[in-house]
Design an enzyme around this catalytic site. Structure first.
Site, PDB file in Angstrom:
ATOM      1  CB  VAL A 142      -0.896   0.031   1.266  1.00  0.00           C
ATOM      2  CG1 VAL A 142      -1.765   1.275   1.296  1.00  0.00           C
ATOM      3  CG2 VAL A 142      -1.719  -1.235   1.384  1.00  0.00           C
ATOM      4  CB  CYS A 143       2.246   3.719  -1.691  1.00  0.00           C
ATOM      5  SG  CYS A 143       1.750   3.727  -3.416  1.00  0.00           S
ATOM      6  NE  ARG A 144      -1.451  11.628  -2.402  1.00  0.00           N
ATOM      7  CZ  ARG A 144      -1.875  11.854  -3.633  1.00  0.00           C
ATOM      8  NH1 ARG A 144      -1.390  11.168  -4.633  1.00  0.00           N
ATOM      9  NH2 ARG A 144      -2.787  12.772  -3.875  1.00  0.00           N
ATOM     10  CB  ILE A 176      -3.934   5.103   1.559  1.00  0.00           C
ATOM     11  CG1 ILE A 176      -4.721   5.247   2.853  1.00  0.00           C
ATOM     12  CG2 ILE A 176      -3.302   6.422   1.186  1.00  0.00           C
ATOM     13  CD1 ILE A 176      -4.937   3.976   3.602  1.00  0.00           C
TER      14      ILE A 176
END
Length: 192
Positions: A67-69, A96
């Site tokens: 997961v990242c932005r 996210i």
């Protein structure tokens, strides 16, 4: 039940997390970004530390969703783990941002600027200084040209040297950034 697609949307991940033996969630953003908002039960392993410890992680992690932005850093992390031989790695499509937009639960903390916003501020400021300063000192225009070239390379290679440098600044680091957290994750499966 193993995950099959390399990229999962928020709905598919929510469904998978509700089943027995859910995948491990690794958030590869900076500790400041993670502290600001993250998926409950996820572990913060910043991208630079993940790259540094990919061999240990590659031997120990099972099914994992990164997961990242927005998904870009998670895709870089996926490539790094694949190079270490780890299979069963997936990326949360849209990161996210998509997770929150779907109404999925998050843990919130102190608000912080995400790394992409910091890059835009620094790059924009340097270009502005180069252009305006170039009126008095013409050689400063080359600063704007260098930043423009750097942004072009960042777009073409899907990497960002400025972002990697900003991620190392003290306000983007935190206690979750230490190698001890990586060692615990590898050894015990969590932050403990």
């Amino acid at each position: 039940m193993p995950l099959s697609p390399a990229r999962l949307d928020a709905a598919a991940l929510r469904e998978r997390l509700a089943q027995p033996d859910p995948p491990r969630l690794l958030d590869v953003r900076t500790p400041a970004e993670f502290a600001s908002v993250h998926i409950p039960g996820s572990y913060n392993v910043p991208l630079d530390l993940l790259r540094e410890h990919r061999d240990e992680l590659g031997r120990r992690l099972g099914e994992t969703v990164l997961v990242c932005r927005s998904g870009a850093r998670a895709a870089q992390a996926e490539r790094a783990l694949a190079e270490a031989g780890l299979t069963g790695v997936h990326v949360l499509d849209g990161g996210i941002t998509a997770w929150e937009a779907s109404g999925a639960p998050v843990n919130r903390g102190r608000a912080a600027w995400d790394l992409e916003r910091q890059v835009r501020l620094v790059a924009g400021s340097l270009v502005l200084v180069g252009v305006l300063g170039g009126l008095a000192v013409p050689a400063l225009r080359w600063l704007a040209a260098a930043i423009g070239a750097g942004l072009t390379v960042a777009a073409l290679t899907d990497t960002c040297a400025m972002g990697m440098l900003l991620a190392r600044l003290p306000f983007n680091r935190g206690p979750a950034c230490g190698t001890d957290a990586i060692e615990r994750l590898v050894r015990d499966g969590g932050p403990g």
